[in-house]
Design an enzyme around this catalytic site. Structure first.
Site, mmCIF file in Angstrom:
data_model
loop_
_atom_site.group_PDB
_atom_site.id
_atom_site.type_symbol
_atom_site.label_atom_id
_atom_site.label_comp_id
_atom_site.label_asym_id
_atom_site.label_seq_id
_atom_site.Cartn_x
_atom_site.Cartn_y
_atom_site.Cartn_z
ATOM 1 N N GLU A 97 -0.327 6.559 5.914
ATOM 2 C CA GLU A 97 0.380 5.770 4.903
ATOM 3 C C GLU A 97 1.858 6.118 4.770
ATOM 4 O OE1 GLU A 97 -1.980 6.014 1.320
ATOM 5 O OE2 GLU A 97 -1.469 8.094 0.939
ATOM 6 N N ARG B 174 -0.477 -1.530 4.830
ATOM 7 C CA ARG B 174 0.386 -1.508 3.640
ATOM 8 C C ARG B 174 1.587 -0.576 3.816
ATOM 9 N NH1 ARG B 174 -1.308 3.232 1.317
ATOM 10 N NH2 ARG B 174 -3.472 3.832 1.673
ATOM 11 N N ASP B 175 2.389 -0.484 2.729
ATOM 12 C CA ASP B 175 3.545 0.404 2.597
ATOM 13 C C ASP B 175 4.674 0.055 3.567
ATOM 14 O OD1 ASP B 175 1.698 1.652 0.946
ATOM 15 O OD2 ASP B 175 1.237 3.237 2.395
ATOM 16 N N ASN C 293 3.436 7.431 -9.131
ATOM 17 C CA ASN C 293 3.267 8.094 -7.839
ATOM 18 C C ASN C 293 4.375 7.685 -6.875
ATOM 19 O OD1 ASN C 293 1.143 5.812 -8.072
ATOM 20 N ND2 ASN C 293 1.147 6.114 -5.866
ATOM 21 N N ASP C 294 4.087 7.145 -5.696
ATOM 22 C CA ASP C 294 5.047 7.025 -4.598
ATOM 23 C C ASP C 294 6.421 6.489 -5.007
ATOM 24 O OD1 ASP C 294 2.638 7.498 -3.384
ATOM 25 O OD2 ASP C 294 2.617 5.661 -2.205
ATOM 26 N N SER D 199 3.002 0.124 -2.549
ATOM 27 C CA SER D 199 4.270 0.692 -2.090
ATOM 28 C C SER D 199 5.026 -0.228 -1.132
ATOM 29 C CB SER D 199 4.034 2.044 -1.425
ATOM 30 O OG SER D 199 3.704 3.019 -2.387
ATOM 31 N N TRP E 168 1.233 6.837 -15.759
ATOM 32 C CA TRP E 168 1.096 7.366 -14.399
ATOM 33 C C TRP E 168 2.247 6.915 -13.499
ATOM 34 C CZ3 TRP E 168 -2.371 10.275 -11.434
ATOM 35 C CH2 TRP E 168 -2.270 10.119 -10.055
#
Length: 481
Positions: free
Chosen positions: A200, A152-153, A20-21, A78, A18
């Site tokens: 986000e 977060r992020d 993602n970001d 992230s 997997w």
């Protein structure tokens, strides 16, 4: 590997598992670094690490080993990365400037960080002094404790005018905050900010208006492709616009821009995760968008952010088919024509029905078109068995049931770019004012492209269809440091 049936050929995807970001986008010593959310050994969103790939040209990527893996603080969510040019954090060593990653960690004990039983999320540092090949965690982590909700992020930038680091941080819902630091280790709250209809993965950057370096605006970006324009004095972001949407597609998400791109280049370059794609029977799950250049333009509606594919796309051009002043008239689609004419239907389409089915069996394309709708009610492009249809009266495209606006220019023409990969379509119109990213699976691989008109004729002022080579390098060069 890298040539599986549904493997994107010029959009980055990991070897396996997997993804993602995009995270930690930074340029250093001739390399664009692409870190990304990655779950080695899992095909779903779990046990996040930072994966890592590098490129010299934003097109050809080489995947490296995992950069940052979970530890006792939790999973690695992230974040961003910067080159600490002035060694403000004191991490520099071995003749190399430090690449400093600022990321969210936490979330052990539950599927998501904010769910009951999860360890709270905090912000942490890791640094590399070997061009990003290995990272060490800062012994003083966390550098910013839990604020509220998921907090977060972190996206960190250098604010030259005030000589400090700035962190944009997602808090909860539509709420964000900005923090400042002299050394990446000690952070103080600066201001709060709200961006509606997003959430986000914030980003913060400055752009010239219409290319004028003496007239700039700051852009505050959220994950859903929504942004606000304003001013920033090193303490407060003062919005000048409401929330504006830049990404009009169904799949572009969590975009981030590269830091430390050389001044002589001068571009603001962005890449997105294309979420909710489908990759049946593949060893991986997920892909990135193709990188785009961001500009800020004056439009009749005011200042707007525009996105166009980076010029390096031309490195993949294999063969180009061109048309000038070609007219399309209504006629049967290619599915019907095959049954009527049998094999050889392609050679009859242009002369009998004035449709346009380029003589190609390729599956990777960069399409550039200037289209005058004339008296047609609609026109469109069939892409690998799916229909990209433009309603002239509504000035709107529809792709796989997803409608989105695409205004024509002052001369009445629609100027359009399409990027077609094995599992994705990206559309850019009106000089980048319209951008839309989509994932799809082909319905019919033997029907790559067809252009058609409905209810009247359409004039193709110009059309260029560039067949593209794969961006993946030869097998011997796919791994290593």
């Amino acid at each position: 590997m890298y040539d599986e049936l549904h493997r994107p050929q010029f959009h980055f995807s990991p070897r396996h598992s997997w993804m993602n970001d995009p995270n930690g986008l930074v340029w250093y010593r001739g390399e664009y670094h692409l870190f990304f959310q990655h779950t080695p050994g899992f095909m779903n969103h779990a046990a996040n690490s930072w994966g890592h790939a590098v490129s010299a040209d934003l097109v050809h990527w080489r995947e490296l080993d995992t950069a940052i893996a979970p530890n006792e603080y939790g999973f690695i969510w992230s974040g961003s990365a910067v080159v600490d040019t002035d060694d403000s954090a004191g991490f520099t060593g071995g003749g190399e400037r430090a690449l400093v990653a600022v990321y969210t960690t936490g979330g052990f004990g539950a599927p998501r960080p904010n769910q009951p039983g999860a360890t709270p999320c905090v912000q942490a540092l890791a640094y590399s002094t070997d061009r990003g090949r290995t990272f060490r965690r800062y012994s003083g982590n966390p550098v910013l404790g839990h604020v509220r909700a998921e907090n977060r992020d972190p996206k960190v930038i250098r604010h030259a005018a005030t000589g400090q680091w700035i962190m944009a941080l997602f808090l909860d819902g539509n709420d964000f905050a900005l923090y400042g630091s002299p050394d990446l280790k000690r952070w103080r709250h600066l201001c709060a900010l709200e961006v509606a209809d997003t959430g986000e993965c914030p980003d913060l950057f400055e752009l010239p208006v219409d290319g004028d370096p003496g007239d700039t605006r700051w852009v505050f970006w959220g994950a859903a492709g929504v942004y606000r324009l304003g001013s920033f004095d090193g303490t407060t972001f003062t919005p000048e616009t409401p929330a504006l949407r830049c990404e009009l597609g169904a799949n572009g998400y969590a975009a981030q821009t590269w830091s430390d791109v050389p001044t002589e280049d001068g571009r603001r370059i962005q890449i997105s995760w294309m979420r909710n794609g489908h990759f049946p029977a593949m060893p991986f799950n997920g892909q990135m968008s193709f990188p785009v250049e961001l500009t800020l333009r004056t439009t009749p509606q005011g200042l707007r952010l525009c996105r166009q594919p980076v010029k390096e796309l031309e490195l993949l051009h294999r063969r180009t088919l061109r048309w000038q002043e070609h007219r399309l008239s209504p006629g049967p689609n290619r599915h019907d024509l095959y049954h009527v004419h049998g094999p050889g239907w392609q050679s009859r389409i242009a002369t009998e029905y004035r449709n346009l089915a380029p003589d190609t069996t390729w599956d990777l394309f960069h399409v550039e078109a200037v289209i005058d709708p004339g008296d047609a009610a609609a026109f469109g492009i069939g892409v690998r068995g799916h229909d990209l249809r433009y309603d002239v009266a509504a000035a709107r495209f529809t792709w796989l049931g997803h409608p989105f606006p695409a205004p024509r220019d002052g001369d009445g023409c629609l100027r359009l770019q399409l990027l077609v990969d094995r599992t994705s379509l990206e559309l850019f119109a009106a000089a980048g004012l319209v951008s839309a990213s989509f994932c799809f699976l082909p319905a019919a691989c033997d029907m790559p492209l067809e252009l058609y008109a409905e209810g009247g004729s359409v004039r193709l002022v110009s059309l260029a269809i560039h067949e593209l080579n794969s961006a993946w390098p030869p097998a011997a060069a796919r791994t290593g440091g």
